[in-house]
Design an enzyme around this catalytic site. Structure first.
Site, PDB file in Angstrom:
ATOM      1  N   SER A  64       0.821  -1.213   0.000  1.00  0.00           N
ATOM      2  CA  SER A  64       0.000   0.000   0.000  1.00  0.00           C
ATOM      3  C   SER A  64       0.853   1.260   0.000  1.00  0.00           C
ATOM      4  CB  SER A  64      -0.893  -0.006   1.237  1.00  0.00           C
ATOM      5  OG  SER A  64      -1.308   1.313   1.526  1.00  0.00           O
ATOM      6  N   LYS A  65       0.340   2.246  -0.738  1.00  0.00           N
ATOM      7  CA  LYS A  65       1.014   3.541  -0.796  1.00  0.00           C
ATOM      8  C   LYS A  65       1.149   4.164   0.575  1.00  0.00           C
ATOM      9  CE  LYS A  65      -1.027   5.303  -4.984  1.00  0.00           C
ATOM     10  NZ  LYS A  65      -1.809   6.366  -5.537  1.00  0.00           N
ATOM     11  N   ARG A  66       0.251   3.783   1.449  1.00  0.00           N
ATOM     12  CA  ARG A  66       0.239   4.429   2.767  1.00  0.00           C
ATOM     13  C   ARG A  66       1.311   3.887   3.702  1.00  0.00           C
ATOM     14  NH1 ARG A  66      -4.961   4.281   1.214  1.00  0.00           N
ATOM     15  NH2 ARG A  66      -5.226   2.185   2.003  1.00  0.00           N
ATOM     16  N   LEU A  67       1.875   2.727   3.366  1.00  0.00           N
ATOM     17  CA  LEU A  67       2.882   2.146   4.266  1.00  0.00           C
ATOM     18  C   LEU A  67       4.198   2.908   4.179  1.00  0.00           C
ATOM     19  CD1 LEU A  67       2.648  -1.729   3.837  1.00  0.00           C
ATOM     20  CD2 LEU A  67       2.016  -0.361   5.825  1.00  0.00           C
TER      21      LEU A  67
END
Ligand code: GLU
Length: 496
Positions: free
Chosen positions: A257-260
């Site tokens: 995920s981009k958020r990690l």
């Protein structure tokens, strides 16, 4: 016959930072191009104006730069002008090509104007849902006569690709032949009513006109590839070779995920990882060497040995432990001078007064950490005590080494060792410590750890004798006396 030149590209959408998956795709394209004496092209898919941001363009290019992935052709970046003969290299500047090619498809009957309104399309979709059919375009405008079209006057229209009957095969280097029944695709839109090209048209026109020979990209584009093959054929461009490689998964096996933290390649730079580590690690995320078991690869070495046929089909799961281990190994592989040059800016950023010190001394300080530090950032904790006396002593360490009945004896013995060392270097110190430990029947570990705590305030760090030597005799002895006073005060406090 001369072989056609190998031309590969990375075509990121600058709507975010450089994702580790994009870096992997870029690396494989770059390696393949370099290994074949081909060209590597950077093309920005920046047609989505709302999501495109110049700051992301910069962040992406900077990420590539950091990794050492340079491009032969690409857009203007910083002070560098656009380079290459196939430009422009930003989709936002290429709309005239898309218009021209869409027009050609229309004229050849390979595409048609569709006047259906949003409401009509929605109604078709709802109808399909009620009948439990996939939501496909019904083909209402597929066979309009020239008169019917003329009668529409100025009515806005989109342009749809006329999907031919039959089967489309994507000959994929990694996946093998992937067959699509063309019925799986409806007549998809290639140009919106506002005149903007849809991704599928833009990417194929770009790849076609830029004479891209190999498209290596994530397998999330595999279904798109069916559409692209049809468009390549319709436009009369030679078909490039495709290689769709699996996406990078996180440690839980989900799409990274981009958020990690760490999805952004530059997070790793921030965290003190080497670009060499990332290159080595990313290369192995989806490629295997013919030399079984080999783990270390430099960019230069990879360039010489990379082949498409060794790309793997199974998804690559991110393994932080392996990355950390590799980073340590790559730090050890640097020359001490290289390591110094990389860590000095980090030390400076953390207010360690490196500029007041001699280069030679700095080199030695860094060298004694080279075997120990897992990331470049660890240099701060491993060297800060050289620049200032410890303000506190590690709590656990204090209990273990300063609050024991023998603590004073340990410290005094260590002080004597230092005083007796006739030469102030690590061999002499070591010999002295070992001799005194044996004579007084003190465990060497107790002497060493007590000294470390007194000199550095910590329980881990570079080799003790080495750091003591570099600290200098006067400073080391001053710190030892200070620790002795501290212990005596502490025990005084607890006794009263
Ligand atoms: N812009 C697309 C992406 O970032 C790349 C498409 C392609 O490689 O063909 O996924």
């Amino acid at each position: 016959m001369t072989e056609k030149k190998i031309r590969c590209r990375i075509a990121p959408s600058p709507s975010g930072f450089l994702h580790i998956g994009t870096a992997k795709t870029a690396l494989y394209n770059w390696l393949f191009a370099r290994s074949q004496d081909g060209a590597f092209i950077l093309r920005l898919e920046d047609t989505d104006a709302e999501r495109t941001d110049e700051q992301y363009v910069d962040a992406m290019c900077e990420g590539f730069r950091w990794l050492g992935i340079d491009w032969d052709e690409g857009p203007k970046f910083g002070d560098e002008p656009q380079k290459g003969a196939y430009g422009p290299y930003r989709q936002s500047e290429r709309s005239h090509f898309y218009q021209r090619e869409a027009e050609r498809l229309l004229q050849e009957g390979k595409a048609y104007k569709c006047f259906c309104t949003r409401e009509e399309i929605d109604a078709m979709r709802e109808q399909a849902a009620r009948e439990k059919r996939p939501p496909r375009y019904t083909g209402k405008c597929r066979n309009l006569t020239p008169d019917e079209i003329a009668a529409k006057g100025e009515t806005p229209y989109s342009i749809r690709f006329r999907v031919p009957e039959g089967e489309t095969v994507v000959e994929d280097v990694i996946q093998g032949p992937v067959r699509f029944n063309n019925k799986e695709y409806d007549d998809f839109i290639i140009v919106k009513p506002n005149g903007a090209a849809i991704f599928h048209l833009a990417v194929v026109v770009d790849d076609g006109l830029m004479e891209i020979s190999h498209i290596i990209r994530g397998d999330d584009h595999l279904t798109n590839a069916g559409r692209h093959v049809m468009l390549f054929n319709a436009l009369g461009y030679p078909l490039p070779k495709f290689a769709h490689h699996p996406l990078v998964h996180d440690e839980q096996g989900r799409k990274y995920s981009k958020r990690l933290h760490g999805a952004n390649v530059l997070d790793w730079r921030e965290d003190g990882y080497l670009p060499e580590t990332l290159i080595n690690y990313i290369a192995l995320l989806g490629w295997t060497s013919e030399e079984e078991g080999r783990e270390f690869f430099s960019l230069e070495e990879l360039k010489g040995m990379f082949t498409l046929k060794r790309l793997t089909k199974s998804p690559a799961r991110f393994d932080r432990k392996k990355l950390d281990w590799l980073n340590g190994q790559h730090i050890r592989m640097l020359s001490p001078e290289q390591l110094r040059d990389r860590v000095v800016p980090i030390m400076r950023k953390h207010n360690l007064d490196v500029d007041a010190r001699q280069q030679e001394w700095l080199l030695e300080v860094v060298s004694i950490c080279q075997e120990k530090i897992p990331t470049l950032n660890h240099i701060v904790g491993y060297t800060d005590f050289f620049f200032e006396r410890p303000a506190t002593y590690d709590e656990k360490g204090t209990r273990k080494f300063f609050e024991k009945e023998e603590s004073v004896l340990w410290l005094q013995t260590a002080i004597e060792c230092m005083q007796q060392a006739d030469v102030w270097d690590h061999q002499t110190l070591k010999a002295q410590y070992e001799a005194d430990a044996a004579a007084k029947e003190i465990k060497i570990g107790a002497l060493v750890n007590t000294t470390r705590l007194a000199l550095t305030g910590k329980t881990v760090g570079p080799g003790l004798y080495e750091l003591t030597a570099l600290l200098g005799r006067d400073e080391a002895l001053a710190r030892m006396e200070r620790a002795l006073t501290f212990i005596q005060q502490q025990s005084g406090d607890t006794q009263t």
